[in-house]
Design a protein around this motif. Structure first.
Motif, PDB file in Angstrom:
ATOM      1  N   PHE A 715       0.834  -1.206   0.000  1.00 22.10           N
ATOM      2  CA  PHE A 715       0.000   0.000   0.000  1.00 22.10           C
ATOM      3  C   PHE A 715       0.867   1.254   0.000  1.00 22.10           C
ATOM      4  O   PHE A 715       0.650   2.179  -0.805  1.00 22.10           O
ATOM      5  N   TRP A 716       1.853   1.288   0.881  1.00 22.75           N
ATOM      6  CA  TRP A 716       2.676   2.493   0.968  1.00 22.75           C
ATOM      7  C   TRP A 716       3.612   2.631  -0.233  1.00 22.75           C
ATOM      8  O   TRP A 716       3.933   3.760  -0.638  1.00 22.75           O
ATOM      9  N   ARG A 717       4.047   1.513  -0.804  1.00 21.65           N
ATOM     10  CA  ARG A 717       4.909   1.597  -1.989  1.00 21.65           C
ATOM     11  C   ARG A 717       4.162   2.192  -3.180  1.00 21.65           C
ATOM     12  O   ARG A 717       4.766   2.869  -4.020  1.00 21.65           O
ATOM     13  N   ARG A 718       2.858   1.916  -3.250  1.00 19.26           N
ATOM     14  CA  ARG A 718       2.077   2.509  -4.340  1.00 19.26           C
ATOM     15  C   ARG A 718       2.097   4.031  -4.275  1.00 19.26           C
ATOM     16  O   ARG A 718       1.942   4.701  -5.299  1.00 19.26           O
ATOM     17  N   HIS A 719       2.286   4.572  -3.095  1.00 18.22           N
ATOM     18  CA  HIS A 719       2.341   6.025  -2.927  1.00 18.22           C
ATOM     19  C   HIS A 719       3.781   6.526  -2.823  1.00 18.22           C
ATOM     20  O   HIS A 719       4.013   7.629  -2.309  1.00 18.22           O
ATOM     21  N   LYS A 720       4.743   5.694  -3.271  1.00 15.85           N
ATOM     22  CA  LYS A 720       6.153   6.068  -3.386  1.00 15.85           C
ATOM     23  C   LYS A 720       6.802   6.336  -2.034  1.00 15.85           C
ATOM     24  O   LYS A 720       7.688   7.171  -1.907  1.00 15.85           O
ATOM     25  N   PHE A 721       6.350   5.633  -0.993  1.00 15.66           N
ATOM     26  CA  PHE A 721       7.049   5.615   0.287  1.00 15.66           C
ATOM     27  C   PHE A 721       8.050   4.465   0.252  1.00 15.66           C
ATOM     28  O   PHE A 721       7.701   3.348  -0.144  1.00 15.66           O
ATOM     29  N   LEU A 722       9.286   4.719   0.670  1.00 13.59           N
ATOM     30  CA  LEU A 722      10.337   3.708   0.609  1.00 13.59           C
ATOM     31  C   LEU A 722      10.927   3.500   2.001  1.00 13.59           C
ATOM     32  O   LEU A 722      11.063   4.451   2.780  1.00 13.59           O
ATOM     33  N   PRO A 723      11.308   2.266   2.358  1.00 13.65           N
ATOM     34  CA  PRO A 723      11.817   2.000   3.710  1.00 13.65           C
ATOM     35  C   PRO A 723      13.243   2.486   3.895  1.00 13.65           C
ATOM     36  O   PRO A 723      14.033   2.529   2.942  1.00 13.65           O
ATOM     37  N   PHE A 724      13.556   2.864   5.124  1.00 10.60           N
ATOM     38  CA  PHE A 724      14.936   3.187   5.485  1.00 10.60           C
ATOM     39  C   PHE A 724      15.366   2.474   6.769  1.00 10.60           C
ATOM     40  O   PHE A 724      16.538   2.492   7.124  1.00 10.60           O
ATOM     41  N   TYR A 725      14.416   1.826   7.446  1.00  4.87           N
ATOM     42  CA  TYR A 725      14.764   1.095   8.674  1.00  4.87           C
ATOM     43  C   TYR A 725      13.767  -0.028   8.881  1.00  4.87           C
ATOM     44  O   TYR A 725      12.554   0.158   8.725  1.00  4.87           O
ATOM     45  N   ILE A 726      14.281  -1.218   9.205  1.00  6.55           N
ATOM     46  CA  ILE A 726      13.459  -2.359   9.606  1.00  6.55           C
ATOM     47  C   ILE A 726      14.099  -2.960  10.851  1.00  6.55           C
ATOM     48  O   ILE A 726      15.276  -3.333  10.833  1.00  6.55           O
ATOM     49  N   GLY A 727      13.326  -3.023  11.931  1.00  4.97           N
ATOM     50  CA  GLY A 727      13.854  -3.566  13.180  1.00  4.97           C
ATOM     51  C   GLY A 727      14.239  -5.032  13.036  1.00  4.97           C
ATOM     52  O   GLY A 727      13.504  -5.825  12.439  1.00  4.97           O
ATOM     53  N   GLN A 728      15.381  -5.403  13.574  1.00  9.64           N
ATOM     54  CA  GLN A 728      15.870  -6.772  13.431  1.00  9.64           C
ATOM     55  C   GLN A 728      15.209  -7.738  14.404  1.00  9.64           C
ATOM     56  O   GLN A 728      15.200  -8.942  14.155  1.00  9.64           O
ATOM     57  N   ILE A 729      14.658  -7.222  15.498  1.00 15.74           N
ATOM     58  CA  ILE A 729      14.015  -8.082  16.505  1.00 15.74           C
ATOM     59  C   ILE A 729      12.504  -7.978  16.320  1.00 15.74           C
ATOM     60  O   ILE A 729      11.935  -6.896  16.461  1.00 15.74           O
ATOM     61  N   PRO A 730      11.809  -9.063  15.992  1.00 18.62           N
ATOM     62  CA  PRO A 730      10.357  -8.987  15.775  1.00 18.62           C
ATOM     63  C   PRO A 730       9.612  -8.802  17.088  1.00 18.62           C
ATOM     64  O   PRO A 730      10.108  -9.126  18.170  1.00 18.62           O
TER      65      PRO A 730
END
Length: 1032
Positions: A715-730
């Motif tokens: 959903f967010w990629r369709r609006h051109k939002f891109l990730p810069f951080y993903i937490g390593q611990i779920p």
């Protein structure tokens, strides 16, 4: 001086005891100790059975210590200062020493959950939060009192400006002025609660509680045994089932009729033993859900079930459940340490909670706790119990369901956090499946679904006014506020409006209805909500609210339907000094989540100085989901912050600055507490403002932080939002990783390349993708390949870009020798020619994969081939794992694998060939350029030059001086004679021969003078002949 207590206070307390309803007393003043004694005494006289127990909650320090010796010293010190009457001090000390007192810090309030008290005292109003308010009030039994202590106030409206402790968390460097909108609404709501009295420290009722004037004693309907109608029905049910085992003993532990019927339903499904039932238990807080489940589990053990699994967001949530399992064992005559053992957790995070009960009486039986995302452990389960299912994500709950008996329990509203649309989605789906099964014929193996609702509270009687007041204040019971939308407008016709929070929390009738509808959308969405979110919405200075509405018909005097709600938090504008201090200390202040996390991840001190907005929540109406309304709202919000919706001129900007800001409070009237009249304000701005009428904040980016799922990321990629951080611990409950994404906005403050769509974010995004690709072999190894592919978003089609000799400047691989040896290339060639097994080149796959996902290998592959490459090269997974993930056969996977490696080998071979060709010596290229003059002009110039030379030579030969040496001297007669012989004409050859008359030389080298010239001429002729021979 003794003073008679107002009879209305005594009447309110006695009515509460008779009807089992609670009451609230707000005491304003410093001498509240005396009134605590009086109120407790009146409650003790009304409650005949036992002396009411007291829960005293405070922030960090009690007014008088709970320790006897320390309290005696404090009393002595207060008496010396003249602020405490010795007689009253003795009475209050006796009250504290009389027993039944429980002291609790606000930060430790979780430990009082499940306990019941007759009176609850709340001091330190500035430390209260909505969560604490709900948690402590819920511990009071029917007929009990809640005392809220306020220190001396000149005016009740001063609560509007009181600085609450939680405001420290709301403040940021750029937004430091928190506003007490929640306190204003809280105070105004007290006037609408009929069981609430606001009074001073002398028990004088204040005008805000004018509704208490008409109070009168109420009769109560009881039979001859002193039982109400509901209590009589429960007693009859217990007597009717007393002989049945195990139902009879267990039903005796039930406190309400609803709870007894729920336990019977559970036990019927257990004793059926077909394992085809799914039962959902829905109720509000304090209805006895966990107790009913605990008794049902005890009945399942008595029925012979061996493997029983229990899950909840945390084992701490199962304290009441395991407690009633043990109570059920006791009534079934099970002995602890003989027939069963209770195992506590050794994990410090679980705080010694019960995680397993082992039973040995009949055979080996187990009640085991598992985390919600550990569904793979359910292979041998017979009964699964899911408590607090509303706090678990919907996909996780679905993964827990299977071919076994399932009991679901969920809080439909309460302070523990609701949401995830359990009752709106999962239960609806289960009901539809059960309906299809029941309509069909011959479906013996189909699942059966039942839904149970508990309406009667355990601690107090139904219809408790404090419960309804608290639900309205904290928006707990908002499921009924979701209106049905008759007509959904096209998304393109909808507009986004700004919500004025001063008006929203003003406690006007229409504002309250609009607020309840907004909170209803939050609860119906996938968010986990708590009452503290309401105070965050109201008081946080950086938060703003937007709603998406359809076309508004102003002729109709009604509130428009809310299609979507967006909550935004402004962040950034942090000074460089604060950034450098945070980087050096490794500490991040509250708020500004995205700037601080970005600064931490990239060690970049510039980004926090930019201004941005974080979308905290976006919730869509349940009837309008997946229809494009959320997308339209995000697009309009982006355009608004880019300034595309607000055509404001400079003059309009100046006018806006002259308009004073609307204050949250009005100046308190100069009147005493006994004369002050509190009413909602009237001079309020409009509730909704169209975005074109409001000046937007100047922002550089929009961001979002959420639990990472494939649907949300897409959903967010369709609006051109891109990730810069993903937490390593779920997350321990949901199993989701925290993800933060960013979208740069068009802004003139930053100089960026026009060809780069990502702007300043481009180098950071590239760095993130490289780090994430490397971490896929570690903490993200278990991530689903589809999600990992969506995060990396690799370029798989290079057909539009031909790799030429200059392509190395684009970041492509320059030489295979950078990552592979010649032996590696030979093994790769052998595999691509089907002369070796894939294990031979398995060590090369990670390097090839990293190069490809970094776009260093411009090779076009299919999505399936790239997915296989990701699983094998980045996640280091084997073929068996990929079979289960991609649902493909082994040969298909190997076929995809060899195809992509053939393409890699072809490209690497071409690069190596070009590298070798560039190293070989080569001929110098001759540049063939046209002459400056034409061929005809050059021939004419040459001809002219030759003619000039010939003319020069000819003129030299005909020179008289030169020809004089050949003159014939004294032989004129011979010449004439030669001419006569020719007929008087010169021959065609132009030569005339005349016989020479020169003589020969003598032997001494002398000759006659006439012969001397002839001899010399002959010598010259001989010399010329010899020279010609040498040349040849």
């Amino acid at each position: 001086m003794r003073k008679k207590v107002d009879e209305r206070i005594r009447t309110l307390i006695e009515n509460g005891v008779k009807t089992r309803h609670r009451s609230i007393f707000v005491i304003v003043g410093d001498k509240y100790r005396d009134q605590i004694l009086n109120l407790h005494y009146m409650l003790s006289k009304a409650v005949i059975k036992t002396r009411p127990t007291v829960l005293w909650c405070y922030k960090d320090k009690l007014e008088l210590s709970s320790h006897k010796k320390k309290r005696a010293k404090e009393i002595k010190r207060y008496m010396q200062r003249g602020i405490l009457d010795p007689e009253k001090a003795d009475a209050f000390s006796l009250f504290l020493e009389s027993g039944g007192m429980t002291y609790c810090l606000y930060k430790d309030s979780e430990r009082v959950l499940g306990n019941t008290f007759g009176m609850c005292i709340l001091q330190d109003f500035e430390a209260l939060t909505p969560n604490l308010l709900a948690r402590t009030i819920e511990t009071v039994e029917g007929g009990g009192l809640i005392l809220l202590l306020l220190k001396s106030l000149k005016s009740l409206t001063s609560l509007y400006t009181m600085v609450m402790d939680v405001h420290d968390r709301f403040r940021t460097e750029s937004h430091s002025e928190a506003t007490g909108r929640f306190n204003e609404r809280f105070l105004l709501s007290l006037a609408s609660c009929k069981s609430c009295v606001v009074m001073d420290d002398e028990l004088n009722i204040l005008p805000i509680s004018s509704h208490i004037k008409s109070i009168s004693p109420v009769p109560v309907k009881e039979d001859s045994g002193g039982l109400s109608e509901a209590e009589r029905d429960l007693k009859d049910l217990k007597e009717q089932l007393s002989e049945d085992f195990p139902v009879g003993p267990l039903i005796k532990k039930c406190c309400t009729l609803d709870q007894g019927k729920a336990v019977i339903t559970f036990l019927d499904a257990i004793l059926d033993k077909t394992l085809r039932n799914t039962i959902a238990l829905l109720a509000a807080r304090g209805r006895g859900k966990s107790a009913a489940l605990g008794l049902a589990i005890a009945g399942a053990v008595a029925a012979g079930y061996s493997n029983i699994y229990v899950t909840a967001p945390s084992p701490e949530n199962l304290k009441t459940l395991f407690e009633f399992v043990c109570k059920g064992f006791n009534v079934l005559e099970y002995k602890e340490h003989i027939d069963y053992d209770v195992v506590k957790s050794s994990n410090p995070e679980f705080k010694k909670s019960t995680v397993r009960i082992n039973i040995y009486k009949q055979h080996r039986q187990t009640i085991q706790y598992i985390l919600p995302h550990e569904s793979e452990k359910l292979s041998q389960v017979e009964l699964l119990v899911v408590d607090e299912a509303a706090a678990i994500p919907l996909p996780v709950v679905k993964s827990l369901l299977g071919p076994y008996l399932v009991f679901l329990s969920s809080t439909v509203n309460g302070y523990e956090g609701t949401g995830r649309s359990l009752s709106l989605k999962l239960i609806q789906q289960l009901e539809e499946r059960s309906r299809v099964t029941s309509n069909g014929e011959g479906h013996v193996s189909g699942r059966l679904f039942k839904k149970i609702e508990l309406n009667e509270s355990i601690r107090y009687a139904s219809g408790d006014p404090i419960e309804s007041w608290l639900n309205n204040l904290l928006c707990l019971d908002v499921a009924n506020y979701i209106p049905n939308i008759n007509r959904l407008p096209p998304p393109g016709e909808c507009d986004l409006y700004y919500v004025n929070r001063d008006t929203l929390f003003s406690y006007h009738k229409d504002s309250e209805l609009f607020l309840q509808r907004m909170m209803a959308l939050y609860v119906a969405s996938h968010y986990k909500n708590s009452p503290n979110d309401l105070q965050l919405m109201a008081d946080a200075p950086a938060h703003h609210l937007f709603v998406l509405l359809g076309p508004v018909d102003e002729s109709k005097n009604q509130l428009p339907d809310i299609l979507c709600v967006i909550q935004v938090c402004l962040e950034g504008q942090i000074s460089r000094k604060s950034v450098m201090r945070s980087l050096s200390d490794g500490h991040q202040p509250f708020g500004d989540q995205i700037p601080w996390k970005f600064c931490e991840q990239f060690q970049d001190p510039v980004f926090p100085s930019l201004s941005g907005a974080r979308i905290v929540r976006i919730a869509t109406h349940p009837s309008a989901m997946r229809l494009g309304y959320g997308s339209v709202a995000v697009q309009l919000l982006t355009r608004y912050f880019e300034g595309q919706l607000t055509p404001i001129s400079e003059a309009e900007v100046e006018n806006d600055e002259d308009i004073p800001q609307v204050r949250v409070i009005e100046a308190a009237q100069k009147a005493s507490l006994l004369e002050e009249n509190i009413k909602p304000r009237t001079n309020l701005p409009p509730l909704l403002v169209h975005l074109r009428d409001r000046k937007p904040e100047k922002l550089h980016y929009l961001g979002v932080s959420f639990g990472l799922t494939l649907d949300l990321l897409r959903f967010w990629r369709r609006h051109k939002f891109l990730p810069f951080y993903i937490g390593q611990i779920p997350n321990a409950v949901t199993g989701e990783h925290t993800c933060m994404i960013l979208k740069p906005l068009n802004n003139d403050d930053i100089n960026v390349s026009e060809s780069d769509e990502l702007g300043f974010f481009s180098p950071f995004y590239k760095d993130f993708k490289q780090r994430f690709a490397r971490l896929l072999a570690y903490n993200f190894r278990d991530m689903e390949y589809k999600l990992a592919m969506s995060i990396l978003d690799p370029k798989i089609n290079f057909n539009d870009q031909e790799p030429k000799s200059s392509s190395t400047s684009n970041g492509f691989l320059k030489s295979p020798n950078e990552i592979f040896s010649p032996h590696d290339m030979k093994r790769l060639e052998a595999y691509t020619n089907n002369l070796a097994d894939y294990h031979m080149i398995l060590d090369m796959v990670p390097a090839l994969s990293h190069s490809y996902f970094q776009e260093k290998l411009p090779v076009s592959v299919s999505y399936a081939q790239a997915s296989v490459l990701l699983c094998m090269g980045l996640q280091h997974r084997d073929i068996t794992y990929i079979e289960g993930q991609m649902k493909l056969e082994r040969q298909q996977i190997l076929s995809l694998f060899i195809k992509v490696l053939k393409k890699f080998h072809k490209y690497l071979y071409a690069v190596a060939s070009k590298e070798i060709e560039s190293a070989l010596p080569s001929l110098k290229d001759v540049a063939l350029e046209p002459h400056s003059i034409s061929l005809e002009d050059e021939l004419n110039d040459a001809a002219k030059k030759v003619e000039d030379e010939m003319r020069t030579q000819t003129e030299g030969l005909l020179n008289p001086d030169l020809l004089q040496q050949y003159a014939i001297v004294g032989r004129d007669s011979d010449l004439e004679k030669a001419l006569e012989n020719g007929g008087g004409r010169i021959p065609s050859g132009g030569l005339i021969s005349v016989k020479s008359s020169r003589g020969k030389p003598d032997k001494w080298g002398k000759q006659k003078e006439g012969q001397k010239g002839g001899k010399r001429q002959q010598k010259d002729n001989r010399n010329s002949k010899s020279n010609k021979k040498q040349k040849h």
